[in-house]
Design a protein around this motif. Structure first.
Motif, PDB file in Angstrom:
ATOM      1  N   SER A 245      26.248   2.816   8.349  1.00  0.00           N
ATOM      2  CA  SER A 245      25.294   1.507   8.774  1.00  0.00           C
ATOM      3  C   SER A 245      25.993   0.544   7.822  1.00  0.00           C
ATOM      4  O   SER A 245      26.534   0.640   6.765  1.00  0.00           O
ATOM      5  N   CYS A 246      25.589  -0.834   8.263  1.00  0.00           N
ATOM      6  CA  CYS A 246      26.069  -2.047   7.798  1.00  0.00           C
ATOM      7  C   CYS A 246      24.911  -2.587   7.126  1.00  0.00           C
ATOM      8  O   CYS A 246      23.830  -2.526   7.548  1.00  0.00           O
ATOM      9  N   TYR A 247      24.963  -3.508   5.953  1.00  0.00           N
ATOM     10  CA  TYR A 247      24.102  -4.267   5.432  1.00  0.00           C
ATOM     11  C   TYR A 247      24.516  -5.560   4.888  1.00  0.00           C
ATOM     12  O   TYR A 247      25.581  -6.012   4.776  1.00  0.00           O
ATOM     13  N   ILE A 248      23.386  -6.431   4.879  1.00  0.00           N
ATOM     14  CA  ILE A 248      23.707  -7.772   4.211  1.00  0.00           C
ATOM     15  C   ILE A 248      23.216  -7.672   2.776  1.00  0.00           C
ATOM     16  O   ILE A 248      22.365  -7.084   2.499  1.00  0.00           O
ATOM     17  N   ASP A 249      23.914  -8.541   2.243  1.00  0.00           N
ATOM     18  CA  ASP A 249      23.851  -8.350   0.571  1.00  0.00           C
ATOM     19  C   ASP A 249      23.646  -9.678   0.109  1.00  0.00           C
ATOM     20  O   ASP A 249      24.561 -10.801   0.089  1.00  0.00           O
ATOM     21  N   ASN A 250      22.492  -9.998  -0.284  1.00  0.00           N
ATOM     22  CA  ASN A 250      22.141 -11.460  -0.964  1.00  0.00           C
ATOM     23  C   ASN A 250      21.578 -11.279  -2.149  1.00  0.00           C
ATOM     24  O   ASN A 250      20.691 -10.646  -2.533  1.00  0.00           O
ATOM     25  N   ASN A 251      22.184 -11.982  -3.241  1.00  0.00           N
ATOM     26  CA  ASN A 251      21.851 -12.053  -4.784  1.00  0.00           C
ATOM     27  C   ASN A 251      20.238 -12.278  -4.710  1.00  0.00           C
ATOM     28  O   ASN A 251      19.586 -12.040  -5.645  1.00  0.00           O
ATOM     29  N   LEU A 252      19.917 -13.151  -4.120  1.00  0.00           N
ATOM     30  CA  LEU A 252      18.313 -13.823  -4.144  1.00  0.00           C
ATOM     31  C   LEU A 252      17.378 -12.973  -3.527  1.00  0.00           C
ATOM     32  O   LEU A 252      16.433 -12.951  -3.957  1.00  0.00           O
ATOM     33  N   THR A 253      17.905 -12.457  -2.342  1.00  0.00           N
ATOM     34  CA  THR A 253      16.865 -11.820  -1.542  1.00  0.00           C
ATOM     35  C   THR A 253      17.046 -10.263  -1.335  1.00  0.00           C
ATOM     36  O   THR A 253      16.266  -9.559  -0.679  1.00  0.00           O
ATOM     37  N   GLY A 254      18.025  -9.713  -1.876  1.00  0.00           N
ATOM     38  CA  GLY A 254      18.137  -8.351  -1.827  1.00  0.00           C
ATOM     39  C   GLY A 254      19.099  -7.977  -0.435  1.00  0.00           C
ATOM     40  O   GLY A 254      19.703  -8.564   0.039  1.00  0.00           O
ATOM     41  N   TYR A 255      18.758  -6.546  -0.369  1.00  0.00           N
ATOM     42  CA  TYR A 255      19.553  -6.150   0.969  1.00  0.00           C
ATOM     43  C   TYR A 255      18.951  -6.149   2.343  1.00  0.00           C
ATOM     44  O   TYR A 255      17.480  -5.726   2.101  1.00  0.00           O
TER      45      TYR A 255
ATOM     46  N   LYS B 280       0.903  -1.313   0.062  1.00  0.00           N
ATOM     47  CA  LYS B 280      -0.029   0.051  -0.040  1.00  0.00           C
ATOM     48  C   LYS B 280       1.045   1.143  -0.115  1.00  0.00           C
ATOM     49  O   LYS B 280       0.254   2.523  -0.240  1.00  0.00           O
ATOM     50  N   ALA B 281       2.131   1.082   0.283  1.00  0.00           N
ATOM     51  CA  ALA B 281       3.061   2.388   0.197  1.00  0.00           C
ATOM     52  C   ALA B 281       3.156   2.892  -1.072  1.00  0.00           C
ATOM     53  O   ALA B 281       2.752   2.380  -2.027  1.00  0.00           O
ATOM     54  N   LYS B 282       3.493   4.293  -0.852  1.00  0.00           N
ATOM     55  CA  LYS B 282       3.477   5.003  -2.379  1.00  0.00           C
ATOM     56  C   LYS B 282       4.935   5.605  -2.750  1.00  0.00           C
ATOM     57  O   LYS B 282       5.613   5.286  -1.875  1.00  0.00           O
ATOM     58  N   VAL B 283       5.217   6.135  -3.905  1.00  0.00           N
ATOM     59  CA  VAL B 283       6.304   6.628  -4.101  1.00  0.00           C
ATOM     60  C   VAL B 283       7.074   7.450  -3.154  1.00  0.00           C
ATOM     61  O   VAL B 283       6.053   8.370  -2.671  1.00  0.00           O
ATOM     62  N   GLY B 284       8.227   7.225  -2.862  1.00  0.00           N
ATOM     63  CA  GLY B 284       8.724   8.151  -1.891  1.00  0.00           C
ATOM     64  C   GLY B 284       8.836   7.645  -0.462  1.00  0.00           C
ATOM     65  O   GLY B 284       9.685   7.907   0.500  1.00  0.00           O
ATOM     66  N   ASP B 285       8.055   6.574  -0.117  1.00  0.00           N
ATOM     67  CA  ASP B 285       8.024   6.016   1.171  1.00  0.00           C
ATOM     68  C   ASP B 285       8.920   5.003   1.037  1.00  0.00           C
ATOM     69  O   ASP B 285      10.093   4.535  -0.032  1.00  0.00           O
ATOM     70  N   CYS B 286       9.452   4.375   2.410  1.00  0.00           N
ATOM     71  CA  CYS B 286      10.582   3.609   2.696  1.00  0.00           C
ATOM     72  C   CYS B 286      10.171   2.300   3.320  1.00  0.00           C
ATOM     73  O   CYS B 286       9.215   2.411   4.080  1.00  0.00           O
ATOM     74  N   ILE B 287      11.165   1.314   3.080  1.00  0.00           N
ATOM     75  CA  ILE B 287      10.657  -0.254   3.582  1.00  0.00           C
ATOM     76  C   ILE B 287      11.927  -0.660   4.210  1.00  0.00           C
ATOM     77  O   ILE B 287      13.147  -0.290   3.879  1.00  0.00           O
ATOM     78  N   ASN B 288      11.610  -1.286   5.188  1.00  0.00           N
ATOM     79  CA  ASN B 288      12.713  -2.202   5.886  1.00  0.00           C
ATOM     80  C   ASN B 288      12.528  -3.718   5.575  1.00  0.00           C
ATOM     81  O   ASN B 288      11.346  -4.159   5.322  1.00  0.00           O
ATOM     82  N   VAL B 289      13.442  -4.473   5.161  1.00  0.00           N
ATOM     83  CA  VAL B 289      13.503  -5.654   4.999  1.00  0.00           C
ATOM     84  C   VAL B 289      13.853  -6.719   6.412  1.00  0.00           C
ATOM     85  O   VAL B 289      14.745  -6.463   6.956  1.00  0.00           O
ATOM     86  N   ILE B 290      12.603  -7.433   6.868  1.00  0.00           N
ATOM     87  CA  ILE B 290      12.796  -7.924   8.088  1.00  0.00           C
ATOM     88  C   ILE B 290      13.478  -9.250   7.776  1.00  0.00           C
ATOM     89  O   ILE B 290      14.180  -9.763   8.498  1.00  0.00           O
ATOM     90  N   LYS B 291      12.816  -9.804   6.729  1.00  0.00           N
ATOM     91  CA  LYS B 291      13.386 -11.395   6.427  1.00  0.00           C
ATOM     92  C   LYS B 291      13.355 -11.437   4.957  1.00  0.00           C
ATOM     93  O   LYS B 291      12.424 -10.924   4.397  1.00  0.00           O
ATOM     94  N   GLY B 292      14.442 -11.438   4.388  1.00  0.00           N
ATOM     95  CA  GLY B 292      14.742 -11.555   2.931  1.00  0.00           C
ATOM     96  C   GLY B 292      14.258 -13.018   2.558  1.00  0.00           C
ATOM     97  O   GLY B 292      14.658 -14.031   3.296  1.00  0.00           O
ATOM     98  N   SER B 293      13.752 -13.269   1.358  1.00  0.00           N
ATOM     99  CA  SER B 293      13.288 -14.633   0.910  1.00  0.00           C
ATOM    100  C   SER B 293      12.875 -14.125  -0.540  1.00  0.00           C
ATOM    101  O   SER B 293      12.342 -13.504  -0.951  1.00  0.00           O
ATOM    102  N   ALA B 294      13.233 -15.407  -1.479  1.00  0.00           N
ATOM    103  CA  ALA B 294      12.935 -15.197  -2.765  1.00  0.00           C
ATOM    104  C   ALA B 294      11.452 -15.367  -3.012  1.00  0.00           C
ATOM    105  O   ALA B 294      10.790 -14.890  -3.881  1.00  0.00           O
ATOM    106  N   VAL B 295      10.848 -15.966  -2.060  1.00  0.00           N
ATOM    107  CA  VAL B 295       9.081 -16.258  -2.292  1.00  0.00           C
ATOM    108  C   VAL B 295       8.405 -15.828  -1.263  1.00  0.00           C
ATOM    109  O   VAL B 295       7.191 -15.356  -1.165  1.00  0.00           O
ATOM    110  N   ASP B 296       9.140 -15.508   0.078  1.00  0.00           N
ATOM    111  CA  ASP B 296       8.399 -15.110   1.312  1.00  0.00           C
ATOM    112  C   ASP B 296       8.793 -13.817   2.094  1.00  0.00           C
ATOM    113  O   ASP B 296       9.323 -14.299   3.162  1.00  0.00           O
TER     114      ASP B 296
END
Length: 175
Positions: free
Chosen positions: A114-124, A42-58
């Motif tokens: 800040s630091c980040y995880i980089d996963n080719n399948l699930t993103g940052y 439901k978020a709009k252009v300009g909003d930001c999101i946090n990835v709590i759990k990265g997954s290719a399908v969920d």
């Protein structure tokens, strides 16, 4: 005895009721369609999101304030159907019962230091810099310019985004 103008008044009242009914029906259908979407969808252009759990399908994500260090991505485009995002962006697709309910193009929104995880399948994903999962630390964030030559000697890699123009200078997670 007839009161002049009552037919006209009755027609106006009926017309207004019909317009109101159509407005309620359109709004109700839109609300039902959006009810199946997550807060991220439901978020709009300009909003930001946090990835709590990265997954290719969920994946599990949530909208957050863009100033938060956990605001890993900024939404740059939204669509109701699958669309190819620019190579600068990460694609986010949400489906329900086999159909796409939202499709977002996301730009990195990394914070300096800040630091980040980089996963080719699930993103940052955001990571604690002391964590063994942390892949890189943002040494410098340069807004308004796309030029890896602006990164200093401390930077080992860089990442650029063309829109919005941003250069991220990256280094080892542990300082």
């Amino acid at each position: 005895m007839k009161i002049p103008g009552t037919r006209l008044l009755a027609r106006i009242v009926l017309a207004l009721l019909a317009v109101a009914a159509v407005a309620v029906a359109v709004t109700g259908c839109s609300a039902i369609k959006d009810a199946s979407k997550s807060d991220t969808a439901k978020a709009k252009v300009g909003d930001c999101i946090n990835v709590i759990k990265g997954s290719a399908v969920d994946s599990k994500t949530e909208p957050v304030d863009c100033s938060s260090e956990k605001a890993v991505y900024k939404i740059v485009q939204t669509y109701d159907t699958k669309t190819d995002c620019s190579e600068d962006y990460t694609s986010y697709e949400e489906t329900l019962n086999g159909g796409t309910t939202a499709f977002l193009c996301l730009a990195p929104n990394f914070k300096q230091g800040s630091c980040y995880i980089d996963n080719n399948l699930t993103g940052y994903q955001f990571a604690d810099c002391a964590s063994t999962e942390a892949a890189f630390r943002v040494i410098q964030r340069i807004d308004g310019q796309v030029d890896e030559l602006l990164c200093g000697a401390e930077s080992e890699k860089f990442l650029t985004v063309s829109d919005p123009k941003t250069t991220f200078c990256l280094g080892r997670p542990k300082a």
